[in-house]
Design an enzyme around this catalytic site. Structure first.
Site, PDB file in Angstrom:
ATOM      1  N   HIS A   1      -4.553  -3.431   6.167  1.00 14.28           N
ATOM      2  CA  HIS A   1      -4.310  -3.700   4.743  1.00 14.28           C
ATOM      3  C   HIS A   1      -5.635  -4.196   4.169  1.00 14.28           C
ATOM      4  O   HIS A   1      -5.875  -5.402   4.042  1.00 14.28           O
ATOM      5  CB  HIS A   1      -3.203  -4.755   4.589  1.00 14.28           C
ATOM      6  CG  HIS A   1      -3.035  -5.204   3.159  1.00 14.28           C
ATOM      7  ND1 HIS A   1      -2.702  -4.347   2.138  1.00 14.28           N
ATOM      8  CD2 HIS A   1      -3.166  -6.416   2.576  1.00 14.28           C
ATOM      9  CE1 HIS A   1      -2.636  -5.021   0.991  1.00 14.28           C
ATOM     10  NE2 HIS A   1      -2.921  -6.276   1.237  1.00 14.28           N
TER      11      HIS A   1
ATOM     12  N   ASP B   1       0.827  -1.207   0.000  1.00 17.37           N
ATOM     13  CA  ASP B   1       0.000   0.000   0.000  1.00 17.37           C
ATOM     14  C   ASP B   1       0.865   1.263   0.000  1.00 17.37           C
ATOM     15  O   ASP B   1       0.554   2.247  -0.665  1.00 17.37           O
ATOM     16  CB  ASP B   1      -0.898   0.001   1.246  1.00 17.37           C
ATOM     17  CG  ASP B   1      -1.595  -1.330   1.412  1.00 17.37           C
ATOM     18  OD1 ASP B   1      -2.498  -1.624   0.618  1.00 17.37           O
ATOM     19  OD2 ASP B   1      -1.196  -2.103   2.299  1.00 17.37           O
TER      20      ASP B   1
HETATM   21  C1  LMR Z   1      -2.993  -6.983  -2.590  1.00 19.70           C
HETATM   22  O1  LMR Z   1      -3.253  -5.970  -1.956  1.00 19.70           O
HETATM   23  O2  LMR Z   1      -2.707  -6.961  -3.798  1.00 19.70           O
HETATM   24  C2  LMR Z   1      -3.008  -8.325  -1.895  1.00 19.70           C
HETATM   25  O3  LMR Z   1      -3.285  -8.153  -0.542  1.00 19.70           O
HETATM   26  C3  LMR Z   1      -3.951  -9.290  -2.505  1.00 19.70           C
HETATM   27  C4  LMR Z   1      -5.404  -8.899  -2.353  1.00 19.70           C
HETATM   28  O4  LMR Z   1      -6.200  -9.757  -1.985  1.00 19.70           O
HETATM   29  O5  LMR Z   1      -5.733  -7.753  -2.636  1.00 19.70           O
END
Ligand code: LMR
Length: 329
Positions: free
Chosen positions: A187, A159
């Site tokens: 996240h 991120d």
């Molecule tokens: C991402 O952010 O790309 C990973 O965490 C996979 C997802 O499921 O988004």
């Protein structure tokens, strides 16, 4: 020759691992003089895939690769582990949010956490990428007897990098010129990518881009980037996730004190009014290998509300797995 370090990777037959392993043994994580023992952990049914990876590793004749162990036993994989990448988890597919994976993946992190507590180095650095990564980190930490908060972080560089890249693109500068972005919280789609303190070539980022763009485009794009990649690729991010994992682990090892701040999801100590005991992403510095939360940033009401929103989601995730959160001490 230096003594080799032990690097364990879970979910080692998966896509992210395939992108990660070669970066690590090429020296990207620990430099060109540090020999490496690779401990690759997979479920029994996937071990045959690892045979192929071992053949390829052998065919690369990497100068730094000392030994490869392939196993389906967590206690073997984590034995004396110095660095662990926890990638092993069911990935999300189109239409899911990361927290939909919570129950499916929780048990893995209990078992792996326990094994880490039993056999890993007491100084092990464990980076959790399997989703939902913040709460999986909490489960692993609570299951790992004898290890503590200082041993665990959840991957947030994916991120962090996304936010830097997007802001740089909007401002028309190279990402190298963007500093001090904060990713607060989970996240997930509630994370709060915050540019109030960010700088672009030494100027306040909010003087370089439009505030409405920040609120209406930047925040949702960063929040939803994982989903957008799933939609485009047909599976979740691979190369950027592996790169983010290397960068976060590397910055956890080196001292970042002189360079503004970075971000990591760590055990909250109550900083910024966030409930202690959640794995929450904060702006941090690394000092002598220890992660220190950057304190004292001024927060707007808008920011406080966004930080609460992602905190609420993390509390709900924690409550959903409360039965698995046995304390490690
Ligand atoms: C991402 O952010 O790309 C990973 O965490 C996979 C997802 O499921 O988004």
């Amino acid at each position: 020759m230096k003594t080799p370090v032990n690097i364990a990777i879970t979910g080692a037959a998966g896509r992210i691992s395939y992108a990660l392993i070669y970066r690590i043994v090429a020296g990207e994580l620990l430099g060109p003089e540090q020999p490496i023992n690779l401990h690759l952990l997979e479920v029994t049914s996937e071990l045959s895939v690892l045979e192929g990876i071992v053949m390829e590793l052998s065919d690369c004749i990497f100068p730094l690769l000392n030994k490869v162990i392939v196993t389906d036993q967590p206690n073997v994989a984590f034995n004396q582990a110095d660095y662990v990448f926890m990638l092993g988890a069911k990935p999300r597919v189109l239409g899911m949010e990361r927290h939909d994976l919570l129950q499916a993946n929780a048990e893995i992190f209990v078992l792996h956490g326990r094994a880490l507590g039993e056999v890993a180095s007491r100084k092990v650095k464990v980076l959790v990428a399997g989703n939902p990564s913040n709460t999986n980190t909490l489960i692993a930490l609570k299951s790992a007897q004898g290890l503590g908060a200082e041993n665990f972080t959840a991957l947030i560089y994916l991120d962090f990098h996304r936010a830097i890249g997007l802001l740089a693109e909007q401002a028309g500068v190279h990402p190298n010129y963007v500093k001090d972005i904060v990713i607060w919280g989970n996240h997930s789609a509630t994370q709060y990518p915050d540019i109030h303190h960010a700088q672009i070539k030494g100027s306040a980022a909010l003087d370089c881009v439009d505030y409405n763009w920040f609120v209406e485009e930047f925040i949702p794009i960063v929040q939803q980037r994982g989903g957008a990649i799933i939609e485009a690729l047909g599976h979740s991010s691979v190369a950027s996730a592996a790169y983010a994992a290397v960068c976060q682990m590397k910055d956890w090892i080196v001292d970042t004190r002189s360079e503004g701040w970075i971000n990591m999801a760590v055990l909250s100590d109550g900083s910024y009014g966030i409930e202690p005991g959640l794995i929450y992403s904060y702006p941090v510095r690394v000092v002598n290998g220890d992660v220190e939360i950057v304190r004292g940033l001024d927060l707007s009401e808008f920011s406080i509300a966004k930080m609460k929103e992602t905190e609420l989601e993390l509390k709900a995730e924690r409550d959903a797995v409360k039965h698995l959160l046995t304390s490690s001490d």
